[in-house]
Design a protein around this motif. Structure first.
Motif, mmCIF file in Angstrom:
data_model
loop_
_atom_site.group_PDB
_atom_site.id
_atom_site.type_symbol
_atom_site.label_atom_id
_atom_site.label_comp_id
_atom_site.label_asym_id
_atom_site.label_seq_id
_atom_site.Cartn_x
_atom_site.Cartn_y
_atom_site.Cartn_z
ATOM 1 N N ALA A 276 11.766 25.161 3.645
ATOM 2 C CA ALA A 276 13.144 25.183 4.120
ATOM 3 C C ALA A 276 13.220 24.816 5.594
ATOM 4 O O ALA A 276 14.156 24.138 6.043
ATOM 5 N N VAL A 277 12.239 25.261 6.371
ATOM 6 C CA VAL A 277 12.191 24.917 7.796
ATOM 7 C C VAL A 277 12.043 23.407 7.974
ATOM 8 O O VAL A 277 12.717 22.793 8.806
ATOM 9 N N VAL A 278 11.157 22.812 7.194
ATOM 10 C CA VAL A 278 10.951 21.365 7.291
ATOM 11 C C VAL A 278 12.229 20.613 6.920
ATOM 12 O O VAL A 278 12.635 19.661 7.607
ATOM 13 N N ILE A 279 12.885 21.043 5.834
ATOM 14 C CA ILE A 279 14.120 20.378 5.411
ATOM 15 C C ILE A 279 15.221 20.559 6.458
ATOM 16 O O ILE A 279 15.905 19.604 6.841
ATOM 17 N N ALA A 280 15.382 21.806 6.931
ATOM 18 C CA ALA A 280 16.433 22.081 7.912
ATOM 19 C C ALA A 280 16.164 21.355 9.223
ATOM 20 O O ALA A 280 17.058 20.722 9.796
ATOM 21 N N GLY A 281 14.931 21.455 9.720
ATOM 22 C CA GLY A 281 14.594 20.775 10.970
ATOM 23 C C GLY A 281 14.693 19.273 10.846
ATOM 24 O O GLY A 281 15.177 18.592 11.765
ATOM 25 N N GLY A 282 14.242 18.740 9.701
ATOM 26 C CA GLY A 282 14.371 17.297 9.487
ATOM 27 C C GLY A 282 15.807 16.848 9.456
ATOM 28 O O GLY A 282 16.154 15.772 9.969
ATOM 29 N N THR A 283 16.681 17.687 8.883
ATOM 30 C CA THR A 283 18.105 17.354 8.848
ATOM 31 C C THR A 283 18.683 17.313 10.252
ATOM 32 O O THR A 283 19.458 16.418 10.597
ATOM 33 N N VAL A 284 18.311 18.297 11.077
ATOM 34 C CA VAL A 284 18.789 18.316 12.463
ATOM 35 C C VAL A 284 18.314 17.071 13.204
ATOM 36 O O VAL A 284 19.083 16.413 13.915
ATOM 37 N N VAL A 285 17.038 16.730 13.041
ATOM 38 C CA VAL A 285 16.481 15.562 13.734
ATOM 39 C C VAL A 285 17.179 14.277 13.303
ATOM 40 O O VAL A 285 17.581 13.452 14.134
#
Length: 740
Positions: A276-285
């Motif tokens: 979830a962190v990877v998905i959320a952080g990737g979305t922000v980036v």
């Protein structure tokens, strides 16, 4: 598959913590050392190719004209309130001494003639410096020190202002940012009941911020990073860094409570919450890098800087944090106090969040209408959003730039603080300069035009408007010069004229951002819709989520306009005068808030979706989703609000705007939107929430949002796991609890 890769990565980090920690320390030492030795200075750049104001700057720079560089001014007034420069030889002699001394300052190109106001009370000495690339913070410090020395035991008072003063201004970390961190510490300590569990997210966020910001001075070799980027990057980085670590630590402690060994617990936590962190952080980036569609280089560069810091937080969360978790072992639950926790199977049916979900469900229509009306009302001021660059007249009275601004406006009129730099490419027709100057002087919005200067076939005219830099009338004057005055005079001439200067540049950038904002918003909403359709296999849920993101972000824009532009309660946060919203803030905030709100959206809806798939009861699924996620969403939101609001208490206007906007948006998103509007509308829509055309369902790939597949693979790779056997239903429940 990503969950399996993350599972193996988490187990490795927990099994060999010193190897991972040592690697990060070596990397940090190398980056920080290289930044100190070779890093370049970050700069305040607000230009954009193709703008008329940028063409003026480029023309002057190419011709080598002094006006292409930075300007400063010494503003003087007699200390005796009854004395004037015209009537006091002593005051005039002191002014002459100041002018002579200013010419000897380092990097000074020229010192203009002294200009005295009609009433004789105010005098301006204009100073011309080279372009920013040839200057440093020392030049600003030298000017301020010279003014202080010259005014000591002198009959005149000196104040300094101009572009040089703002070009090298940096935001200072103060009590506000520290207060935000302390509040986050308290919230984490209450949530975890353990000093170690609290310290890991805080330490990880601070480490990531230090490494990310240090690297920016090295990134300047590839792209020019604006000086305001570290302020925004540290704000967003602290928020997401603590937030991401919060959920990883929470998931790890849940698995430990089930009896799993430390290494296995860390691996599963990284496979679930880490995904979830990877998905959320990737979305922000991705959302922030979408700023490239604005076509404004400094926005793109700022987006790269903030994205780099967020990316650093994501990588540290799934590598460095698991190493510390492995090192801490079962000590993560010690050095604290005990408090009641919900069981691994989630909140009990009679909990407060359960009752709240049932209450909203029973009164869904009233809550849906009420919440929508409230958010639209709060967002209404955003219709009056006006972008621009705050000038020295918006600074606190204790700043010398503000005092200089007020003296100039008092003695020469408001337009003297925002001269228009008109660059004229004579193109072999020098005779056109005189009629052009006459036409500019005759415009109703121009008070006066200084004597033109010529360099290498390029003429420079300084035109002083009758109105202040932030007045709408000044913007009208700039548009009129470009659309009417210049074409009328230059129609039969090869010469070209461009309006530059800080006021014109701010206007041009603001208009370009405003033109691109709808396209950017549309692109972000489309991305949101596609991503949520893929994750939740629904049409209405993504559509509704996109609209609700607009509600939350619109409310934050509305509060910003009411406070900064209209001045409602501005004095409570140290804003002394109305401010326009900086041109890049709406785009940046939308990109950042999109990523953060998607985080909460996935967290809540994934729990509701799983309950619906298991039971087929839409209403019960919504209530259960609120009951399980309400406390976690609230805790995470409180941390972000505390961190963001800490920047509001600082002195930097940019940080205040960002801090307030982000804090309001997160508060609205985590409360009114996620805990009221989402459950109310989902209850009203019923099973239609989950409708998806059959042909589309067959086309969409299946996403293992919770990472259970990683555990199946782990069972294949490791036939016997150490520790007690897990009850599968309880495990499934624990996996979803706290998932983002």
């Amino acid at each position: 598959m990503m969950p399996h890769a993350l599972y193996r990565l988490g187990r490795y980090a927990a099994r060999r913590p010193w190897t991972v920690i040592g690697t990060w320390l070596v990397l940090a030492v190398l980056v920080i050392t290289a930044a100190g030795a070779f890093g370049r200075k970050l700069e305040n750049t607000f230009g954009a190719p193709g703008l008329d104001s940028q063409q003026a700057t480029d023309l002057l720079t190419k011709a080598g004209a002094d006006q292409a560089g930075l300007t400063a001014q010494l503003v003087a007034t007699p200390r005796d309130g009854k004395t004037t420069f015209t009537g006091s030889p002593e005051a005039r002699a002191a002014l002459s001494t100041v002018r002579t001394g200013a010419a000897e300052l380092p990097n000074m190109l020229s010192v203009g003639d002294t200009t005295i106001s009609p009433d004789g009370r105010v005098a301006i000495i204009r100073l011309q410096y080279p372009v920013m690339e040839d200057l440093t913070e020392a030049d600003r410090a030298n000017l301020e020190a010279f003014a202080d020395r010259s005014a000591t035991d002198s009959p005149i008072r000196l104040e300094t202002g101009g572009d040089l003063m703002s070009a090298f201004e940096e935001a200072n970390t103060g009590i506000g940012e520290l207060a935000g961190l302390i509040a986050a510490v308290v919230i984490l300590l209450v949530a975890f009941g353990s000093v170690i569990a609290m310290g890991l997210p805080i330490g990880l966020a601070l480490f990531g911020i230090a490494l990310g910001i240090s690297s920016l001075s090295l990134v300047t070799y590839l792209i020019e990073i604006p000086s305001w980027a570290p302020v925004i990057g540290s704000m967003v980085g602290l928020g997401v860094g603590i937030d991401y670590a919060l959920f990883l630590v929470t998931r790890h402690r849940e698995y430990l409570a089930q009896g799993l060994p430390v290494e296995e617990s860390v691996g599963r936590a990284v496979a679930t919450a880490g995904q979830a962190v990877v998905i959320a952080g990737g979305t922000v980036v991705v959302a922030i890098l979408g700023l490239t569609v604005a076509g404004v280089p400094f926005l793109t560069a700022g987006g790269v800087a903030v994205s780099l810091i967020v990316l650093t937080m994501v990588v540290a969360s799934i590598t460095l944090l698991p190493a510390f978790l492995g090192l801490a072992g079962h000590w993560i639950n010690r050095l604290g106090f005990r408090h009641r926790h919900d069981s691994a199977t989630g909140p009990r049916a009679g909990s407060g969040w359960q009752r709240w979900g049932e209450h909203v469900s029973r009164n869904a229509k009233a809550y849906a209408i009420g919440a929508a009306v409230l958010l639209l009302t709060v967002a209404a001021p955003a219709l009056d959003l006006r972008v621009g660059t705050p000038d020295e007249g918006t600074l606190p009275q204790q700043r010398t730039e503000r005092r200089a601004y007020d003296l100039v406006a008092e003695g020469f009129g408001p337009g003297a603080n925002g001269p228009l730099v008109i660059a004229v490419d004579l193109a072999g027709d020098p005779g056109i300069l005189q009629p052009l100057q006459t036409a500019i002087s005759a415009d109703r919005g121009i008070a006066s035009v200084a004597t033109p200067e010529q360099t290498a076939g390029v003429a420079t005219l300084l035109a002083y408007p009758t109105t202040g830099p932030q007045d709408d009338a000044t913007l009208d004057t700039i548009k009129r010069l470009r659309a009417e005055v210049f074409p009328a005079v230059l129609r039969q001439s090869p010469a070209q004229a461009h309006v530059g200067g800080q006021t014109a540049n701010s206007t041009d950038v603001g208009e370009k951002v405003a033109d691109r904002l709808p396209w950017f918003i549309g692109a972000v909403l489309l991305l949101s819709f596609l991503l949520l359709t893929l994750v939740f296999r629904s049409i209405l849920v993504p559509l509704k989520a996109a609209l609700m993101n607009l509600f939350g972000i619109g409310a934050s824009f509305g509060v910003m306009v009411a406070l900064f532009q209209w001045g409602w309660g501005a004095e409570l946060i140290g804003v002394e005068a109305p401010l326009p919203i900086l041109p890049f803030i709406p785009l940046f905030m939308f990109a950042i808030l999109f990523g953060l709100s998607m985080d909460y959206e996935v967290f809540l809806l994934s729990r509701i979706r799983e309950e619906y798939v298991a039971s087929g009861d839409n209403e019960a699924s919504v209530v259960r989703g609120i009951a399980v996620t309400g406390r976690v969403i609230t805790s995470a939101a409180l941390i972000m609000i505390a961190v963001f609001f800490g920047f509001v208490l600082g002195s930097n206007p940019t940080a205040k705007m960002f801090g307030l906007g982000l804090a309001v948006a997160i508060a609205v998103d985590a409360t009114i939107v996620r805990l009221v509007l989402v459950p109310a509308t989902m209850k009203l829509l019923g099973n239609a929430n989950w409708w998806l055309p059959g042909w589309l369902d067959r086309l969409l790939p299946v996403i293992d949002l919770h990472g259970e597949a990683a555990f199946d693979q782990a069972a294949t790779d490791q036939p016997a796991l150490a520790g007690p056997a897990l009850d599968e239903p309880a495990l499934g429940e624990a996996v979803t609890q706290g998932t983002r």
